[in-house]
Design a protein around this motif. Sequence first.
Motif, mmCIF file in Angstrom:
data_model
loop_
_atom_site.group_PDB
_atom_site.id
_atom_site.type_symbol
_atom_site.label_atom_id
_atom_site.label_comp_id
_atom_site.label_asym_id
_atom_site.label_seq_id
_atom_site.Cartn_x
_atom_site.Cartn_y
_atom_site.Cartn_z
ATOM 1 N N ILE A 1 0.814 -1.215 0.000
ATOM 2 C CA ILE A 1 0.000 0.000 0.000
ATOM 3 C C ILE A 1 0.845 1.262 0.000
ATOM 4 C CG2 ILE A 1 -0.307 -0.215 2.530
ATOM 5 C CD1 ILE A 1 -2.941 1.302 2.242
ATOM 6 N N LYS A 2 1.841 1.328 0.851
ATOM 7 C CA LYS A 2 2.635 2.554 0.947
ATOM 8 C C LYS A 2 3.487 2.758 -0.307
ATOM 9 C CE LYS A 2 4.268 4.089 4.871
ATOM 10 N NZ LYS A 2 5.078 4.293 6.114
ATOM 11 N N THR A 3 4.150 1.693 -0.738
ATOM 12 C CA THR A 3 5.020 1.795 -1.914
ATOM 13 C C THR A 3 4.246 2.197 -3.159
ATOM 14 O OG1 THR A 3 6.496 0.102 -1.017
ATOM 15 C CG2 THR A 3 6.643 0.535 -3.372
ATOM 16 N N LYS A 4 3.135 1.510 -3.414
ATOM 17 C CA LYS A 4 2.367 1.761 -4.634
ATOM 18 C C LYS A 4 1.721 3.141 -4.633
ATOM 19 C CE LYS A 4 3.120 -2.080 -6.822
ATOM 20 N NZ LYS A 4 3.901 -2.061 -8.100
ATOM 21 N N LEU A 5 1.227 3.574 -3.472
ATOM 22 C CA LEU A 5 0.615 4.905 -3.421
ATOM 23 C C LEU A 5 1.675 5.997 -3.552
ATOM 24 C CD1 LEU A 5 -2.168 4.466 -0.724
ATOM 25 C CD2 LEU A 5 -2.419 4.595 -3.195
ATOM 26 N N HIS A 6 2.836 5.771 -2.959
ATOM 27 C CA HIS A 6 3.916 6.749 -3.109
ATOM 28 C C HIS A 6 4.331 6.877 -4.569
ATOM 29 C CE1 HIS A 6 5.439 6.804 1.345
ATOM 30 N NE2 HIS A 6 4.213 7.267 1.200
ATOM 31 N N GLU A 7 4.333 5.766 -5.295
ATOM 32 C CA GLU A 7 4.667 5.812 -6.725
ATOM 33 C C GLU A 7 3.681 6.672 -7.496
ATOM 34 O OE1 GLU A 7 4.766 1.774 -8.055
ATOM 35 O OE2 GLU A 7 6.672 1.314 -7.064
ATOM 36 N N LEU A 8 2.461 6.769 -6.995
ATOM 37 C CA LEU A 8 1.431 7.590 -7.640
ATOM 38 C C LEU A 8 1.387 9.005 -7.069
ATOM 39 C CD1 LEU A 8 -1.401 4.906 -7.788
ATOM 40 C CD2 LEU A 8 -0.047 5.761 -9.718
ATOM 41 N N GLY A 9 2.334 9.324 -6.199
ATOM 42 C CA GLY A 9 2.402 10.662 -5.628
ATOM 43 C C GLY A 9 1.486 10.881 -4.447
ATOM 44 N N VAL A 10 0.966 9.792 -3.876
ATOM 45 C CA VAL A 10 0.037 9.895 -2.740
ATOM 46 C C VAL A 10 0.791 9.610 -1.450
ATOM 47 C CG1 VAL A 10 -2.078 9.021 -1.696
ATOM 48 C CG2 VAL A 10 -1.879 9.163 -4.196
ATOM 49 N N GLU A 11 0.886 10.618 -0.584
ATOM 50 C CA GLU A 11 1.592 10.473 0.687
ATOM 51 C C GLU A 11 0.629 10.255 1.856
ATOM 52 O OE1 GLU A 11 4.929 10.438 0.983
ATOM 53 O OE2 GLU A 11 5.197 10.717 -1.182
ATOM 54 N N LYS A 12 -0.525 10.900 1.787
ATOM 55 C CA LYS A 12 -1.504 10.833 2.868
ATOM 56 C C LYS A 12 -2.892 10.529 2.304
ATOM 57 C CE LYS A 12 0.999 11.993 6.530
ATOM 58 N NZ LYS A 12 1.096 11.154 7.736
ATOM 59 N N VAL A 13 -3.724 9.843 3.106
ATOM 60 C CA VAL A 13 -5.082 9.518 2.682
ATOM 61 C C VAL A 13 -6.052 9.793 3.831
ATOM 62 C CG1 VAL A 13 -4.313 7.767 1.030
ATOM 63 C CG2 VAL A 13 -4.838 7.090 3.381
ATOM 64 N N ASP A 14 -7.345 9.792 3.498
ATOM 65 C CA ASP A 14 -8.377 10.116 4.489
ATOM 66 C C ASP A 14 -9.129 8.893 4.997
ATOM 67 O OD1 ASP A 14 -8.232 13.120 4.430
ATOM 68 O OD2 ASP A 14 -8.588 12.728 2.300
ATOM 69 N N GLY A 15 -8.872 7.748 4.395
ATOM 70 C CA GLY A 15 -9.545 6.541 4.877
ATOM 71 C C GLY A 15 -9.053 5.308 4.156
ATOM 72 N N VAL A 16 -8.995 4.206 4.896
ATOM 73 C CA VAL A 16 -8.565 2.917 4.337
ATOM 74 C C VAL A 16 -9.525 1.850 4.829
ATOM 75 C CG1 VAL A 16 -6.694 1.240 4.127
ATOM 76 C CG2 VAL A 16 -6.153 3.675 4.384
ATOM 77 N N LEU A 17 -9.960 1.005 3.905
ATOM 78 C CA LEU A 17 -10.892 -0.079 4.240
ATOM 79 C C LEU A 17 -10.262 -1.429 3.924
ATOM 80 C CD1 LEU A 17 -13.777 -1.140 4.965
ATOM 81 C CD2 LEU A 17 -14.320 -0.900 2.532
ATOM 82 N N TYR A 18 -10.404 -2.375 4.861
ATOM 83 C CA TYR A 18 -10.027 -3.768 4.647
ATOM 84 C C TYR A 18 -11.265 -4.645 4.836
ATOM 85 C CZ TYR A 18 -5.120 -2.388 5.419
ATOM 86 O OH TYR A 18 -3.875 -1.803 5.340
ATOM 87 N N ASP A 19 -11.535 -5.497 3.865
ATOM 88 C CA ASP A 19 -12.587 -6.510 3.969
ATOM 89 C C ASP A 19 -11.871 -7.845 3.739
ATOM 90 O OD1 ASP A 19 -14.837 -8.069 3.940
ATOM 91 O OD2 ASP A 19 -15.570 -7.367 2.001
ATOM 92 N N LEU A 20 -11.392 -8.444 4.821
ATOM 93 C CA LEU A 20 -10.440 -9.542 4.713
ATOM 94 C C LEU A 20 -11.098 -10.877 4.376
ATOM 95 C CD1 LEU A 20 -8.232 -8.533 7.756
ATOM 96 C CD2 LEU A 20 -7.757 -8.126 5.348
ATOM 97 N N GLY A 21 -10.263 -11.855 4.071
ATOM 98 C CA GLY A 21 -10.765 -13.190 3.755
ATOM 99 C C GLY A 21 -10.895 -13.421 2.267
#
Length: 315
Positions: free
Chosen positions: A81-101
Amino acid sequence: MFEHKSVLLNEAIESLNIKEDGLYVDCTLGGGGHSEEILKRLTTGHLYCFDQDDHAIAAATTRLQDISDHFTIINSNFVNIKTKLHELGVEKVDGVLYDLGVSSPQFDEESRGFSYRFDGPLDMRMNQHQSLSAYDVVNNYSYSDLVRILYKYGDEKFAKSIARHIEQERAKKPIQTTFELVEIVKQAIPARARRTGGHPAKRTFQAIRIEVNDELNVFEKSLNDALSMLNIGGRVSVITFQSLEDKIAKYTFNEITSMPEIPKNIAVIPDNMQPRFKKVTRKPITATEAELQENYRSHSAKLRVVERVKEDEKE
C-alpha cells in the motif's frame, strides 16, 4: 461473472466518514461493492483500489466505470500500500478499508481450490501469478511444518494426525485435489470428533490458505503502513472473518489508542503523551439479524475502526 455480496456494507462505509474531496483506499476491491459506495460519495476526491485477482479486477472495473472515473485500480497485494501509493504521488489519505478473507466467487469457483465443498485442484492462491500453491504446501512441506501451520493458523487439535496422514498418502502419490485432501483429513480425525463442529476439513483448509497467501503477516504490515498514512481525522476500518485477523486488528488498535503510564506528579497530561489515535468502535460492530438471514458469510464478521487525532511526534 464475479458476484459477491459485501458484508457489513453500510456500516463499513458510514464508519469511514467520507468527505467528497477526500482520498480513500479500498485494500480489498473484490467485486467492488464497498468501492462502489465510496465512489458514489466522492466528487473531487479519488479512490485507490487494491486487488491481485484478475477476474475481480475486470468485473469491478466495469462496475466502477458506470459511476465515475475518480478511481485507480492497483493490481498488487495490499502489503504494498505505501510503496504503490507513493509511486502515484500519494503520501496521505483520508480513509482505508479492509474486507479480509476470501470472496464468495473465489470460494465457489472449483478451479481456485479454496473450498472443501467443491472438487478442484489444490491451489488457494489469491494471486494467480505467484508460485506457491496449496499443492506445494501439502506435498512438499515437512511433517513438522504441516503440524506448525495447522496448529498456528487453524487451531486444529488433530494437527499431528492430519500431518501424519498427509505424509503417508503423498508417499504413495501426489495429493492433487481438494476432495483428496478432504478424505485424508476425515481419515485422520476420530469419528466422534467429526460429528460436531462443522466440516472436519474447515480448519485445515483455512490454515493452508493462510500459509499460501501469508495472510497474517501481509495484513499486519499493511495495517501499520495504512495507519502511518492517515491524515488527521482519517480512519481505518477493518472487517475480519476469523479470530487470528481480528486479534491483529484488536491488539494494534489497543496499542495505538492506549495512554502511556503517567507519573503521579503530573496533573495535566502533556500533548506529546496523548495517543495519536482514538477508537471509533469500542466494541466490534457485527451483522444485524436481517443481514445474518440474507448472507451466511456475515455470521463471523467483525468491524473495527480507528481515527487519527494527531500527527506523529517529530524525531
